[in-house]
Design a protein around this motif. Sequence first.
Motif, PDB file in Angstrom:
ATOM      1  N   LEU A  98       0.844  -1.199   0.000  1.00 12.21           N
ATOM      2  CA  LEU A  98       0.000   0.000   0.000  1.00 12.21           C
ATOM      3  C   LEU A  98       0.874   1.242   0.000  1.00 12.21           C
ATOM      4  O   LEU A  98       1.984   1.242   0.545  1.00 12.21           O
ATOM      5  CB  LEU A  98      -0.905   0.038   1.242  1.00 12.21           C
ATOM      6  N   ASP A  99       0.369   2.325  -0.588  1.00 12.62           N
ATOM      7  CA  ASP A  99       1.020   3.632  -0.514  1.00 12.62           C
ATOM      8  C   ASP A  99       0.825   4.178   0.896  1.00 12.62           C
ATOM      9  O   ASP A  99      -0.302   4.500   1.295  1.00 12.62           O
ATOM     10  CB  ASP A  99       0.408   4.563  -1.559  1.00 12.62           C
ATOM     11  N   ALA A 100       1.905   4.282   1.661  1.00 13.63           N
ATOM     12  CA  ALA A 100       1.804   4.691   3.066  1.00 13.63           C
ATOM     13  C   ALA A 100       1.262   6.105   3.214  1.00 13.63           C
ATOM     14  O   ALA A 100       0.491   6.396   4.138  1.00 13.63           O
ATOM     15  CB  ALA A 100       3.173   4.582   3.747  1.00 13.63           C
ATOM     16  N   GLU A 101       1.646   6.993   2.301  1.00 19.02           N
ATOM     17  CA  GLU A 101       1.206   8.383   2.410  1.00 19.02           C
ATOM     18  C   GLU A 101      -0.306   8.490   2.317  1.00 19.02           C
ATOM     19  O   GLU A 101      -0.957   9.142   3.145  1.00 19.02           O
ATOM     20  CB  GLU A 101       1.862   9.231   1.321  1.00 19.02           C
ATOM     21  N   LYS A 102      -0.903   7.832   1.333  1.00 14.86           N
ATOM     22  CA  LYS A 102      -2.352   7.888   1.167  1.00 14.86           C
ATOM     23  C   LYS A 102      -3.049   7.144   2.299  1.00 14.86           C
ATOM     24  O   LYS A 102      -4.072   7.596   2.822  1.00 14.86           O
ATOM     25  CB  LYS A 102      -2.751   7.286  -0.183  1.00 14.86           C
ATOM     26  N   TRP A 103      -2.508   6.016   2.712  1.00 22.04           N
ATOM     27  CA  TRP A 103      -3.118   5.192   3.754  1.00 22.04           C
ATOM     28  C   TRP A 103      -3.171   5.943   5.082  1.00 22.04           C
ATOM     29  O   TRP A 103      -4.147   5.848   5.829  1.00 22.04           O
ATOM     30  CB  TRP A 103      -2.323   3.902   3.896  1.00 22.04           C
ATOM     31  N   GLN A 104      -2.125   6.730   5.367  1.00 19.47           N
ATOM     32  CA  GLN A 104      -2.079   7.454   6.631  1.00 19.47           C
ATOM     33  C   GLN A 104      -2.800   8.796   6.573  1.00 19.47           C
ATOM     34  O   GLN A 104      -3.321   9.268   7.583  1.00 19.47           O
ATOM     35  CB  GLN A 104      -0.626   7.686   7.042  1.00 19.47           C
ATOM     36  N   ALA A 105      -2.848   9.413   5.392  1.00 25.32           N
ATOM     37  CA  ALA A 105      -3.407  10.763   5.288  1.00 25.32           C
ATOM     38  C   ALA A 105      -4.928  10.783   5.259  1.00 25.32           C
ATOM     39  O   ALA A 105      -5.536  11.811   5.573  1.00 25.32           O
ATOM     40  CB  ALA A 105      -2.870  11.455   4.036  1.00 25.32           C
ATOM     41  N   SER A 113      -8.013   1.133  -2.407  1.00 25.63           N
ATOM     42  CA  SER A 113      -7.692   2.401  -3.063  1.00 25.63           C
ATOM     43  C   SER A 113      -6.245   2.824  -2.853  1.00 25.63           C
ATOM     44  O   SER A 113      -5.751   3.712  -3.541  1.00 25.63           O
ATOM     45  CB  SER A 113      -8.618   3.506  -2.559  1.00 25.63           C
ATOM     46  N   CYS A 114      -5.547   2.170  -1.889  1.00 21.07           N
ATOM     47  CA  CYS A 114      -4.146   2.500  -1.597  1.00 21.07           C
ATOM     48  C   CYS A 114      -3.169   1.505  -2.213  1.00 21.07           C
ATOM     49  O   CYS A 114      -1.953   1.675  -2.099  1.00 21.07           O
ATOM     50  CB  CYS A 114      -3.913   2.543  -0.094  1.00 21.07           C
ATOM     51  N   MET A 115      -3.684   0.473  -2.864  1.00 22.73           N
ATOM     52  CA  MET A 115      -2.824  -0.586  -3.389  1.00 22.73           C
ATOM     53  C   MET A 115      -1.927  -0.101  -4.517  1.00 22.73           C
ATOM     54  O   MET A 115      -2.381   0.617  -5.411  1.00 22.73           O
ATOM     55  CB  MET A 115      -3.690  -1.744  -3.917  1.00 22.73           C
ATOM     56  N   VAL A 116      -0.648  -0.515  -4.463  1.00 18.59           N
ATOM     57  CA  VAL A 116       0.287  -0.178  -5.548  1.00 18.59           C
ATOM     58  C   VAL A 116       1.015  -1.411  -6.076  1.00 18.59           C
ATOM     59  O   VAL A 116       1.624  -1.354  -7.145  1.00 18.59           O
ATOM     60  CB  VAL A 116       1.321   0.877  -5.106  1.00 18.59           C
ATOM     61  N   GLY A 117       0.968  -2.538  -5.347  1.00 20.34           N
ATOM     62  CA  GLY A 117       1.675  -3.712  -5.832  1.00 20.34           C
ATOM     63  C   GLY A 117       1.648  -4.843  -4.815  1.00 20.34           C
ATOM     64  O   GLY A 117       0.812  -4.877  -3.917  1.00 20.34           O
ATOM     65  N   ASP A 118       2.588  -5.776  -4.955  1.00 17.81           N
ATOM     66  CA  ASP A 118       2.712  -6.866  -3.996  1.00 17.81           C
ATOM     67  C   ASP A 118       4.160  -7.312  -3.900  1.00 17.81           C
ATOM     68  O   ASP A 118       4.985  -7.021  -4.754  1.00 17.81           O
ATOM     69  CB  ASP A 118       1.781  -8.041  -4.341  1.00 17.81           C
ATOM     70  N   VAL A 119       4.465  -8.030  -2.807  1.00 13.67           N
ATOM     71  CA  VAL A 119       5.802  -8.584  -2.606  1.00 13.67           C
ATOM     72  C   VAL A 119       5.622  -9.980  -2.034  1.00 13.67           C
ATOM     73  O   VAL A 119       4.741 -10.218  -1.203  1.00 13.67           O
ATOM     74  CB  VAL A 119       6.650  -7.679  -1.679  1.00 13.67           C
ATOM     75  N   ASN A 120       6.432 -10.932  -2.505  1.00 15.86           N
ATOM     76  CA  ASN A 120       6.216 -12.338  -2.186  1.00 15.86           C
ATOM     77  C   ASN A 120       7.504 -13.057  -1.834  1.00 15.86           C
ATOM     78  O   ASN A 120       8.577 -12.724  -2.355  1.00 15.86           O
ATOM     79  CB  ASN A 120       5.600 -13.067  -3.397  1.00 15.86           C
ATOM     80  N   LEU A 121       7.371 -14.064  -0.987  1.00 13.60           N
ATOM     81  CA  LEU A 121       8.442 -15.011  -0.711  1.00 13.60           C
ATOM     82  C   LEU A 121       7.931 -16.411  -1.004  1.00 13.60           C
ATOM     83  O   LEU A 121       6.802 -16.755  -0.638  1.00 13.60           O
ATOM     84  CB  LEU A 121       8.878 -14.944   0.753  1.00 13.60           C
ATOM     85  N   PHE A 122       8.762 -17.223  -1.655  1.00 13.63           N
ATOM     86  CA  PHE A 122       8.430 -18.614  -1.930  1.00 13.63           C
ATOM     87  C   PHE A 122       9.460 -19.512  -1.263  1.00 13.63           C
ATOM     88  O   PHE A 122      10.663 -19.263  -1.367  1.00 13.63           O
ATOM     89  CB  PHE A 122       8.450 -18.904  -3.442  1.00 13.63           C
ATOM     90  N   PHE A 143       3.725   5.002  -9.532  1.00 14.54           N
ATOM     91  CA  PHE A 143       4.462   4.785  -8.291  1.00 14.54           C
ATOM     92  C   PHE A 143       5.816   4.110  -8.525  1.00 14.54           C
ATOM     93  O   PHE A 143       6.539   3.833  -7.570  1.00 14.54           O
ATOM     94  CB  PHE A 143       3.633   3.952  -7.310  1.00 14.54           C
ATOM     95  N   ARG A 144       6.151   3.851  -9.770  1.00 15.29           N
ATOM     96  CA  ARG A 144       7.437   3.217 -10.064  1.00 15.29           C
ATOM     97  C   ARG A 144       8.562   4.254 -10.024  1.00 15.29           C
ATOM     98  O   ARG A 144       8.350   5.422 -10.277  1.00 15.29           O
ATOM     99  CB  ARG A 144       7.388   2.544 -11.441  1.00 15.29           C
ATOM    100  N   GLY A 145       9.743   3.782  -9.700  1.00 19.98           N
ATOM    101  CA  GLY A 145      10.910   4.657  -9.678  1.00 19.98           C
ATOM    102  C   GLY A 145      10.945   5.625  -8.514  1.00 19.98           C
ATOM    103  O   GLY A 145      11.703   6.595  -8.528  1.00 19.98           O
ATOM    104  N   LYS A 146      10.138   5.359  -7.485  1.00 20.85           N
ATOM    105  CA  LYS A 146      10.068   6.270  -6.337  1.00 20.85           C
ATOM    106  C   LYS A 146      10.530   5.612  -5.031  1.00 20.85           C
ATOM    107  O   LYS A 146      10.350   6.169  -3.959  1.00 20.85           O
ATOM    108  CB  LYS A 146       8.636   6.786  -6.172  1.00 20.85           C
ATOM    109  N   LEU A 148       9.437   2.745  -3.692  1.00 19.56           N
ATOM    110  CA  LEU A 148       8.471   1.903  -2.985  1.00 19.56           C
ATOM    111  C   LEU A 148       8.848   0.426  -3.093  1.00 19.56           C
ATOM    112  O   LEU A 148       8.757  -0.322  -2.116  1.00 19.56           O
ATOM    113  CB  LEU A 148       7.052   2.127  -3.514  1.00 19.56           C
ATOM    114  N   GLY A 149       9.275   0.014  -4.287  1.00 15.51           N
ATOM    115  CA  GLY A 149       9.682  -1.374  -4.466  1.00 15.51           C
ATOM    116  C   GLY A 149      10.897  -1.713  -3.628  1.00 15.51           C
ATOM    117  O   GLY A 149      10.975  -2.793  -3.040  1.00 15.51           O
ATOM    118  N   THR A 150      11.835  -0.779  -3.548  1.00 14.03           N
ATOM    119  CA  THR A 150      13.043  -0.994  -2.756  1.00 14.03           C
ATOM    120  C   THR A 150      12.704  -1.195  -1.287  1.00 14.03           C
ATOM    121  O   THR A 150      13.179  -2.137  -0.638  1.00 14.03           O
ATOM    122  CB  THR A 150      14.005   0.194  -2.903  1.00 14.03           C
ATOM    123  N   GLU A 151      11.850  -0.321  -0.744  1.00 16.57           N
ATOM    124  CA  GLU A 151      11.499  -0.466   0.666  1.00 16.57           C
ATOM    125  C   GLU A 151      10.700  -1.741   0.900  1.00 16.57           C
ATOM    126  O   GLU A 151      10.903  -2.430   1.916  1.00 16.57           O
ATOM    127  CB  GLU A 151      10.703   0.740   1.166  1.00 16.57           C
TER     128      GLU A 151
END
Length: 235
Positions: A98-105, A113-122, A143-146, A148-151
């Motif tokens: 989720l986009d933390a800024e929108k989720w908290q604001a 409405s705050c979803m931007v992607g997913d992260v997984n472990l197998f 939201f790419r290149g900002k 979010l994926g790195t964090e």
Amino acid sequence: MREPSLGAWQVGGGGSPLLQWTLLSAAATMRLNQNTLLLGKKVVLVPYTSEHVPRYHEWMKSEELQRLTASEPLSLEQEYAMQRSWREDADKCTFIVLDAEKWQAQPGTTEESCMVGDVNLFLTDLEDPTLGEIEVMIAEPSFRGKGLGTEAVLMMLSYGVTRLDLTKFEAKIGQGNEPSIRMFQKLHFEQVAVSSVFQEVTLRLTISESEHEWLLEQTSHVEEKPYRDGSAEPC
């Protein structure tokens, strides 16, 4: 999300007691995150629930995302069935990003409405339960290149080390996905293999003592909170 090779997990009712214990242990482990919310600076990670399926389904209509994730398009009904499967499967740990800024604001806003992607472990290597394959998808182009994926990856690595006792991680990325390859390399992953058949590269990170300290430093701001199917409230 994509399905890695699951052949090792497709076992019948037989098999050795050790193998059966390993599967049961993994099942308990991979459901550990169903009540967990991870709060970072740019992203919030929450378990994948039925609330998230419609937005996820819209994302996966994109031919670009299908290509990047090696996924096939599903119907909405199939997507709901897939979500239920992922929630219970023994070898997967999934968080929606989720986009933390929108989720908290915006108190009371829906997670969808705050979803931007997913992260997984197998966990698909029965011979090495300390190895996890990691992947991340930032589906919303704006939201790419900002960062979010790195964090999201850093938070998932930390979760894998501290909660799932993982010490090694692999990322399998399409050869043409240069931004993703560069991101993982910046996170200390090193290329270990190239597959011309699958047109992907494999990168690996081994969590040494120094890497562990670095990872803890990178995620020292992350808060772990209880989660109950979309009812967790922003701070």
